[in-house]
Design a protein around this motif. Structure first.
Motif, PDB file in Angstrom:
ATOM      1  N   LEU A   4       0.838  -1.188   0.000  1.00 21.73           N
ATOM      2  CA  LEU A   4       0.000   0.000   0.000  1.00 21.73           C
ATOM      3  C   LEU A   4       0.880   1.247   0.000  1.00 21.73           C
ATOM      4  O   LEU A   4       1.891   1.293   0.702  1.00 21.73           O
ATOM      5  CB  LEU A   4      -0.915   0.022   1.224  1.00 21.73           C
ATOM      6  CG  LEU A   4      -1.948  -1.092   1.302  1.00 21.73           C
ATOM      7  CD1 LEU A   4      -2.671  -1.037   2.644  1.00 21.73           C
ATOM      8  CD2 LEU A   4      -2.932  -1.003   0.151  1.00 21.73           C
ATOM      9  N   SER A  93      -3.283  -0.341  -8.377  1.00 20.87           N
ATOM     10  CA  SER A  93      -4.726  -0.118  -8.412  1.00 20.87           C
ATOM     11  C   SER A  93      -5.054   0.915  -7.337  1.00 20.87           C
ATOM     12  O   SER A  93      -4.399   0.979  -6.294  1.00 20.87           O
ATOM     13  CB  SER A  93      -5.494  -1.414  -8.181  1.00 20.87           C
ATOM     14  OG  SER A  93      -5.167  -1.969  -6.932  1.00 20.87           O
ATOM     15  N   VAL A  94      -6.055   1.711  -7.620  1.00 19.20           N
ATOM     16  CA  VAL A  94      -6.462   2.769  -6.688  1.00 19.20           C
ATOM     17  C   VAL A  94      -7.425   2.189  -5.666  1.00 19.20           C
ATOM     18  O   VAL A  94      -8.445   1.606  -6.021  1.00 19.20           O
ATOM     19  CB  VAL A  94      -7.114   3.945  -7.436  1.00 19.20           C
ATOM     20  CG1 VAL A  94      -7.580   5.017  -6.462  1.00 19.20           C
ATOM     21  CG2 VAL A  94      -6.151   4.529  -8.471  1.00 19.20           C
ATOM     22  N   VAL A  95      -7.090   2.353  -4.391  1.00 14.48           N
ATOM     23  CA  VAL A  95      -7.967   1.907  -3.307  1.00 14.48           C
ATOM     24  C   VAL A  95      -9.015   2.984  -3.036  1.00 14.48           C
ATOM     25  O   VAL A  95     -10.208   2.710  -3.030  1.00 14.48           O
ATOM     26  CB  VAL A  95      -7.161   1.582  -2.033  1.00 14.48           C
ATOM     27  CG1 VAL A  95      -8.098   1.191  -0.891  1.00 14.48           C
ATOM     28  CG2 VAL A  95      -6.144   0.486  -2.313  1.00 14.48           C
ATOM     29  N   ASN A  96      -8.567   4.223  -2.812  1.00 15.76           N
ATOM     30  CA  ASN A  96      -9.513   5.320  -2.629  1.00 15.76           C
ATOM     31  C   ASN A  96      -8.831   6.671  -2.821  1.00 15.76           C
ATOM     32  O   ASN A  96      -7.608   6.776  -2.793  1.00 15.76           O
ATOM     33  CB  ASN A  96     -10.214   5.258  -1.266  1.00 15.76           C
ATOM     34  CG  ASN A  96      -9.337   5.712  -0.128  1.00 15.76           C
ATOM     35  OD1 ASN A  96      -8.249   5.187   0.078  1.00 15.76           O
ATOM     36  ND2 ASN A  96      -9.806   6.704   0.622  1.00 15.76           N
ATOM     37  N   LEU A 125     -13.050   3.516 -11.796  1.00 18.25           N
ATOM     38  CA  LEU A 125     -13.322   3.115 -10.409  1.00 18.25           C
ATOM     39  C   LEU A 125     -14.811   3.183 -10.098  1.00 18.25           C
ATOM     40  O   LEU A 125     -15.551   3.927 -10.743  1.00 18.25           O
ATOM     41  CB  LEU A 125     -12.618   4.061  -9.426  1.00 18.25           C
ATOM     42  CG  LEU A 125     -11.116   4.190  -9.499  1.00 18.25           C
ATOM     43  CD1 LEU A 125     -10.645   5.278  -8.544  1.00 18.25           C
ATOM     44  CD2 LEU A 125     -10.460   2.866  -9.190  1.00 18.25           C
ATOM     45  N   ARG A 129     -15.384   4.937  -4.273  1.00 22.25           N
ATOM     46  CA  ARG A 129     -13.953   5.016  -3.943  1.00 22.25           C
ATOM     47  C   ARG A 129     -13.421   6.448  -3.967  1.00 22.25           C
ATOM     48  O   ARG A 129     -12.267   6.687  -3.639  1.00 22.25           O
ATOM     49  CB  ARG A 129     -13.129   4.167  -4.904  1.00 22.25           C
ATOM     50  CG  ARG A 129     -13.353   2.675  -4.737  1.00 22.25           C
ATOM     51  CD  ARG A 129     -12.459   1.914  -5.705  1.00 22.25           C
ATOM     52  NE  ARG A 129     -12.684   0.497  -5.604  1.00 22.25           N
ATOM     53  CZ  ARG A 129     -11.864  -0.337  -4.969  1.00 22.25           C
ATOM     54  NH1 ARG A 129     -10.782   0.129  -4.387  1.00 22.25           N
ATOM     55  NH2 ARG A 129     -12.135  -1.616  -4.930  1.00 22.25           N
ATOM     56  N   LEU A 156      -4.813   6.390  -1.767  1.00 20.66           N
ATOM     57  CA  LEU A 156      -4.211   5.133  -1.347  1.00 20.66           C
ATOM     58  C   LEU A 156      -4.236   4.223  -2.561  1.00 20.66           C
ATOM     59  O   LEU A 156      -5.284   4.041  -3.186  1.00 20.66           O
ATOM     60  CB  LEU A 156      -5.008   4.509  -0.193  1.00 20.66           C
ATOM     61  CG  LEU A 156      -4.465   3.181   0.358  1.00 20.66           C
ATOM     62  CD1 LEU A 156      -3.091   3.366   0.983  1.00 20.66           C
ATOM     63  CD2 LEU A 156      -5.443   2.605   1.380  1.00 20.66           C
ATOM     64  N   VAL A 157      -3.053   3.709  -2.920  1.00 21.44           N
ATOM     65  CA  VAL A 157      -2.952   2.775  -4.038  1.00 21.44           C
ATOM     66  C   VAL A 157      -2.307   1.481  -3.530  1.00 21.44           C
ATOM     67  O   VAL A 157      -1.627   1.472  -2.506  1.00 21.44           O
ATOM     68  CB  VAL A 157      -2.150   3.346  -5.227  1.00 21.44           C
ATOM     69  CG1 VAL A 157      -2.792   4.616  -5.762  1.00 21.44           C
ATOM     70  CG2 VAL A 157      -0.697   3.600  -4.869  1.00 21.44           C
ATOM     71  N   GLU A 158      -2.557   0.430  -4.266  1.00 25.08           N
ATOM     72  CA  GLU A 158      -1.973  -0.872  -3.926  1.00 25.08           C
ATOM     73  C   GLU A 158      -1.219  -1.382  -5.134  1.00 25.08           C
ATOM     74  O   GLU A 158      -1.721  -1.325  -6.259  1.00 25.08           O
ATOM     75  CB  GLU A 158      -3.067  -1.848  -3.518  1.00 25.08           C
ATOM     76  CG  GLU A 158      -2.524  -3.168  -3.021  1.00 25.08           C
ATOM     77  CD  GLU A 158      -3.604  -4.043  -2.390  1.00 25.08           C
ATOM     78  OE1 GLU A 158      -3.254  -4.863  -1.545  1.00 25.08           O
ATOM     79  OE2 GLU A 158      -4.792  -3.878  -2.757  1.00 25.08           O
ATOM     80  N   GLU A 160       0.456  -4.524  -7.098  1.00 27.94           N
ATOM     81  CA  GLU A 160       0.387  -5.984  -7.186  1.00 27.94           C
ATOM     82  C   GLU A 160       1.691  -6.592  -6.697  1.00 27.94           C
ATOM     83  O   GLU A 160       2.763  -6.050  -6.934  1.00 27.94           O
ATOM     84  CB  GLU A 160       0.182  -6.424  -8.641  1.00 27.94           C
ATOM     85  CG  GLU A 160      -1.145  -6.053  -9.224  1.00 27.94           C
ATOM     86  CD  GLU A 160      -1.214  -6.400 -10.710  1.00 27.94           C
ATOM     87  OE1 GLU A 160      -0.310  -7.099 -11.232  1.00 27.94           O
ATOM     88  OE2 GLU A 160      -2.176  -5.966 -11.339  1.00 27.94           O
TER      89      GLU A 160
END
Length: 164
Positions: A4, A93-96, A125, A129, A156-158, A160
């Motif tokens: 994250l 990927s975008v979490v929020n 999205l 989000r 916040l992004v994640e 892989e």
């Protein structure tokens, strides 16, 4: 180690006559608009900078320099879509997204939901989000005296996981 990452974005533009006021991809009826090379959407610019920061891509000036005529008058939502594409290619990927617009006027409450929907759509999205807020600065500073607008965004992004 976590996958994250948090990014923070900030942008500011001067208000001038004879420009459209575009915020979150929504044209807001107003007697002034934001000055800039693109459509000067200060809210979307802050979101792009936050995403670029979280993914360690630099900033929007690096990604879309204002010296490049290809970006003259371009929709910031189009550029946001390009940022989203770059992030996906790099495994993010975008979490929020949580963004706040700082402006004394005009009142943007009636438009905040559409702004959030536009930002979410540009990034592919779900709308839940993305959160958009707005505040005045009680008449203080350049945003308070109506000479400009600013925006902050936190994302916040994640990333892989990559298997070695």
């Amino acid at each position: 180690m976590t996958n994250l990452r948090i990014g923070h974005g900030y942008d500011v533009h001067r208000l001038v006559p004879e420009r459209k006021l575009i915020l979150g991809g929504v044209e807001i009826p107003w007697d002034k608009g934001l000055l800039g090379h693109s459509d000067a959407d200060v809210l979307v610019h802050a979101v792009m900078d936050a995403l670029a920061g979280a993914a360690r891509l630099g900033d929007i000036g690096k990604l879309f320099p204002d010296t490049d005529p290809a970006y003259k008058g371009i929709s910031s939502l189009k550029l946001l879509g390009e940022v989203g594409s770059i992030l996906r290619k790099k495994g993010f990927s975008v979490v929020n997204i949580d963004a706040v617009l700082l402006a004394q006027a005009p009142k943007v409450s009636p438009y905040k939901a559409r702004m959030a929907e536009n930002i979410a759509a540009a990034l592919g999205l779900e709308p839940e989000r993305v959160n958009v807020k707005a505040t005045t600065e009680e008449g203080l500073g350049f945003t308070g005296d109506g000479s400009g607008m600013a925006a902050h965004a936190v994302v916040l992004v994640e990333k892989e996981e990559t298997i070695p």
